[in-house]
Every structure is written in C-alpha cells, then in structure tokens.
Design an enzyme around this catalytic site. Structure first.
Site, PDB file in Angstrom:
ATOM      1  N   SER A   1       4.739   8.486  -5.803  1.00  0.00           N
ATOM      2  CA  SER A   1       5.863   7.588  -6.049  1.00  0.00           C
ATOM      3  C   SER A   1       6.664   8.027  -7.255  1.00  0.00           C
ATOM      4  CB  SER A   1       5.382   6.155  -6.265  1.00  0.00           C
ATOM      5  OG  SER A   1       6.498   5.325  -6.557  1.00  0.00           O
TER       6      SER A   1
ATOM      7  N   HIS B   1       1.784  -0.301  -2.540  1.00  0.00           N
ATOM      8  CA  HIS B   1       2.751  -0.094  -3.634  1.00  0.00           C
ATOM      9  C   HIS B   1       4.160  -0.365  -3.118  1.00  0.00           C
ATOM     10  CE1 HIS B   1       5.874   2.414  -5.477  1.00  0.00           C
ATOM     11  NE2 HIS B   1       5.236   2.267  -6.634  1.00  0.00           N
TER      12      HIS B   1
ATOM     13  N   GLU C   1       6.849  -3.126  -3.998  1.00  0.00           N
ATOM     14  CA  GLU C   1       8.210  -2.684  -4.371  1.00  0.00           C
ATOM     15  C   GLU C   1       9.266  -3.533  -3.633  1.00  0.00           C
ATOM     16  OE1 GLU C   1       8.899   1.673  -4.109  1.00  0.00           O
ATOM     17  OE2 GLU C   1      10.543   1.222  -2.736  1.00  0.00           O
TER      18      GLU C   1
HETATM   19  C1  6PG Z   1       8.531   5.598  -4.158  1.00  0.00           C
HETATM   20  C2  6PG Z   1       9.377   4.931  -3.115  1.00  0.00           C
HETATM   21  C3  6PG Z   1       9.693   5.887  -2.021  1.00  0.00           C
HETATM   22  C4  6PG Z   1      10.852   5.470  -1.175  1.00  0.00           C
HETATM   23  C5  6PG Z   1      10.601   4.224  -0.403  1.00  0.00           C
HETATM   24  C6  6PG Z   1      11.896   3.582  -0.002  1.00  0.00           C
HETATM   25  O1  6PG Z   1       7.479   5.048  -4.424  1.00  0.00           O
HETATM   26  O2  6PG Z   1       8.955   6.616  -4.697  1.00  0.00           O
HETATM   27  O3  6PG Z   1       8.679   3.843  -2.598  1.00  0.00           O
HETATM   28  O4  6PG Z   1       8.517   6.121  -1.307  1.00  0.00           O
HETATM   29  O5  6PG Z   1      11.965   5.337  -1.995  1.00  0.00           O
HETATM   30  O6  6PG Z   1       9.878   4.576   0.721  1.00  0.00           O
HETATM   31  O7  6PG Z   1      11.607   2.777   1.048  1.00  0.00           O
HETATM   32  P1  6PG Z   1      12.656   2.114   1.988  1.00  0.00           P
HETATM   33  O8  6PG Z   1      13.601   3.184   2.450  1.00  0.00           O
HETATM   34  O9  6PG Z   1      11.810   1.575   3.076  1.00  0.00           O
HETATM   35  O10 6PG Z   1      13.349   1.076   1.161  1.00  0.00           O
END
Ligand code: 6PG
Length: 477
Positions: free
Chosen positions: A128, A186, A190
């Site tokens: 992430s 996570h 988020e």
């Molecule tokens: C991270 C984010 C990354 C991504 C998400 C966005 O932890 O860096 O979570 O994995 O930005 O998957 O998710 P959506 O496109 O579903 O909002």
C-alpha cells in the site's frame, strides 16, 4: 553479476518498486512484456542503482541469484496467472514468486498451493501507498511460508516505510493468503475512512454552510490533533484546490460518481461469508455504488426533503467541533469492524495473524496511515486477546466523551436530510453492541412462528418450539 531481486511488470507501481530496491543498494533485474518499457526504465533511472535489463523471461530468470526472488507487479486476476505460468516452469525448487498486486486472497491461496507442489514459494504480498509509496517506502503485507520471509523479509524491511519510531512497516502476516487478506481489509477500512471524511465534508458544507476552502482549513486544524492522518491531509489539499478552467472549487467540477476497483467490495463479501458485521465498510461500498446510479439519481431529484435551516456563525463553529467528535468515534468503529474481520479470517484459515503487528505496519507508508494506528497498536500491546477495539479502555473512554456530539450530529443530519450512512452505521453498531437486549429475540419468535425454526430460552438449555397453530404450548425441539 546476478540480481538479488527481479521485478516483472513495469507499469508505474512495478517501476517504482524496482527503483526503490535499486536505491537501497540491491541489484535489480527488470523485465516487462513490452521491452520498450524495460529500456525506458533503465535509460531514465539507471543512474539510481544497479539494474539488469532482461528482454526475455529466460534472461530475466537467469539474471537472478538463487534462491530466486521474483516480484510480479501485474493486474490482479488472469494476468497474474498468465505471468506465473510463464515463469514457474523456468524456476527451481526453493525459488520465490512474490505477487505484489491487489490479488484476491482466495486466488493467492490457490496459487500458493499449486506452486508449493512444484517446490516454489508463493508470497502473496499486499503493498500500500500508491506510486509514491512504492518509490519511497510502502507499507508491505507479505503472506507465505516462514522460509520465504526469512529470505525476503530483510529486503522488504529495507525498502518499506518506517513508522515514526523507526520500525519498518512490514511484517510476515501469516501463511498463504494472509497478506492479501490483510491488504483487502486495509482497503475496506480505506473506503470507510474516505466515506466518513466525505460525510463530514458534506455536513460542514450543507448543515454548517462552510465553503470548500473553509472546510479545507477545518480539516487542516483537525490534522494537528487525534485525526492526524494522510487521508485528512490530502482531503484538505483536494478541497482547497481551485479549478483553473472555471475558477470554481475543484470539488464542484468533478462528477460525483465514485468508482472502485473491487477490494472494498471483497472486504464486504468475505465479511458476509465469515459472519462479521462490517456495516461501516459496507455502507462505504454502497455509497460509492449509489453515487454511480446516475439515472436513478436523476429520477429521484424531485423527491421531497426537509426545509433548510441555516446555522448562525457561532452555531456553525460549534457544529464543526461536534463533527470532529462524530468522525473520530465513527472511525474507531470502522477499525473495530475491520480488525474483527482480520481476526475472523485468521481464525477461519489458521493464519495466526498478530493484530498488533498489523496496526503497527499501517502506521507508515499506506493510504490509511495515521497517528491513530499507534493507539490501536498500544491497545493490542496492552491486551493481545482484546475481544474488540471497543473493549480497550482508552477507546471506550474517548467514545464515551464523543457520543453526545455524535448523536447530535446525526440528529442534525437526519433533520436536514444530509445522507450520513457511515456515521449512522457506526453509531448503530455501537448502540447494538452495548444493548442489554436486542430485537433478535423477536426475530427468533417470528422464525419459530412461520417456520418452526426453534429458539433458545434465557432460563433453560436446549432448543424449543411453540405450537403457534395449536394451544401455544412449548415443546422441546
Ligand atoms: C493502496 C490503495 C491501492 C489502490 C486502491 C484504490 O493501499 O495503495 O488501496 O491499492 O489505490 O485499490 O481502490 P479503488 O480503485 O477501489 O478505490
């Protein structure tokens, strides 16, 4: 020379991750299906460290020291399987394939099992932090065998984000799918964090009457306190941004339909399977999906709402303080739900995930990084077997102090017709958990009435059925 690590799939995440390894002194073999990407990486960033550009899969594998550590950074789903099938036949027992994409943990479990039979370690790893994180230090959530972590862990620790106390934001989450499961939750958290912040924004705008720029300032102030977090920080940035073309607040020129790639939805789907109430996360997913139903929304525009009742300046300021309380309390609840899901997954799949360690590695690098995570870590440090974050004394005390404001905010939201599904779900969860009695007793009665589904009694063991159609006597079932 041979490379200590290889990265295949050089889109922005893969490219930045490869650079991060190189910048930390590792020799990195790089490979991409379209060779021009590999060349571009080495041309542009070759001076940052030692790269070995490989044109073919064979060259790539040959460039790696043994046991090989091969990171794949491609789209989750079929592309991942295709890349595994391309490389696995070229590997030898003891080699490792690290999948750094947002894979579904069930896929990771399957891949791990299949590759284990071929003697290869498959390390499903949540990463992430977006592009910046990949380059400067992400939060890393690896699953897989202990053996693979012994080999890979020190390298991941080196390239990961560091928390304020210097600890690397990486931990071995557990076997097979544990890392991707943790990453999935996570992302669910988020979604919930983002939804709660969105609701706070909407309330400050529609109930308190603040402008986006004023709300940005309020968020900046909040960010100096207990809500200190990356998401609050970037929210202030987004809200204070003015669209160059129109001079309007940027947030007013963006189409209000939220998209999603699926990880939040998975969090809810799996929670349903595990029987874990993640109502706040679910509302966040549903809120995105509702926003996307343009035609339905258009058809509903004319529906009646309440009469607006603007607040005075001093009322607005007091209301903003209350919203901070409501946001904080709701945030505690969504983390409570998320950690419950991780505990349930860990139990179901025998992963033995250390919840304190998970909260510790989310303190830096990832999208949900926040001062708050340190407190969750402290809660698990104080009591590893904490039944729920709400059972932690500090959190319980904070919610107790926040609850009057939390209720006030929801009352205002309902009265003025501002949708706050996240705040409401969080408060309902809190009130349901602390309730002495729930209407579930009535549900059981209804089930027994129409389907003889039986019920338990508070005063005697066993299952019972009432003869509803007869003399209403009770029988043991
Ligand atoms: C991270 C984010 C990354 C991504 C998400 C966005 O932890 O860096 O979570 O994995 O930005 O998957 O998710 P959506 O496109 O579903 O909002």
């Amino acid at each position: 020379t041979s490379a200590q690590i290889g990265v295949t799939g050089l889109a922005v995440m893969g490219r930045n991750l490869a650079r991060n390894f190189a910048r930390n002194g590792y020799t990195v073999a790089v490979h991409n299906r379209t060779v021009s990407r590999t060349k571009a990486l080495v041309e542009e960033f070759g001076q940052e460290g030692d790269f070995i550009a490989a044109e073919t899969a064979e060259d790539f594998v040959a460039a790696l020291e043994r046991p090989r550590r091969l990171v794949i950074m491609v789209k989750a789903g079929e592309p991942t399987d295709a890349v595994i099938e391309e490389f696995a036949p070229l590997l030898e027992p003891g080699d490792m394939i690290i999948d750094g994409g947002n894979a579904h943990f069930a896929d990771t479990r399957r891949r791990e099992r299949e590759l284990r039979e071929r003697g290869i370690h498959f390390v499903g790893t949540g990463i992430s932090g977006g592009e910046e994180g990949a380059l400067h230090g992400p939060s890393i959530m690896p699953g897989g065998s202990k053996e693979s972590y012994a080999s890979l862990g020190p390298m991941l620790e080196k390239i990961s984000a560091k928390a304020a106390d210097g600890a690397p934001c990486v931990t071995h989450c557990g076997p097979d799918g544990a890392g991707h499961f943790v990453k999935m939750v996570h992302n669910g958290i988020e979604y919930a964090d983002m939804q709660l912040i969105g609701e706070a924004y909407q309330l400050l705008r529609d109930v308190a009457g603040y402008s986006p720029a004023q709300i940005a300032d309020i968020f900046r102030t909040w960010n100096t306190g207990r809500l200190d977090s990356y998401l609050i920080e970037i929210t202030a940035e987004v809200l204070s941004h003015v669209d160059a073309a129109t001079g309007k607040p940027f947030v007013d020129v963006v189409v209000d339909r939220a998209e999603q790639k699926g990880t939040g939805r998975w969090t809810v789907q799996i929670a349903l399977d595990l029987g874990v109430p993640v109502s706040g996360i679910a509302e966040a997913v549903f809120a995105r999906s509702l926003s996307g139903h343009a035609a339905l929304r258009e058809a509903s525009r004319g529906l009646a709402g309440p009469k607006p009742s603007p607040l005075s300046e001093s009322e607005a300021a007091a209301f903003a303080d209350r919203v901070e309380q409501a946001l904080y309390a709701s945030k505690i609840v969504s983390y409570t739900q998320g950690f419950h899901e991780i505990a349930a997954g860990s139990e179901e799949y025998g992963w033995d995930i250390d919840l304190g360690a998970v909260s510790a590695i989310w303190r830096g690098g990832c999208i949900i990084r926040a001062a708050f995570l340190d407190r969750i870590r402290a809660a698990y440090d104080a009591r590893a077997e904490l039944p729920s974050l709400l059972s932690d004394e500090t959190f319980a005390r904070e919610i107790a102090a926040a609850q009057d404001d939390w209720r006030e905010v929801l009352t205002a939201a309902v009265r003025q017709g501002v949708p706050t599904p996240g705040f409401a779900a969080a408060l309902a969860y809190y009130d349901a958990l602390r309730a002495e009695r729930l209407p579930a007793a009535l549900t059981q009665g209804q089930r027994d009435f129409f389907g003889a589904h039986t019920y338990r009694r508070v005063d005697r063991d066993g299952a019972f059925h009432t003869l509803w159609g007869g003399d209403r006597g009770e029988v043991s079932a």
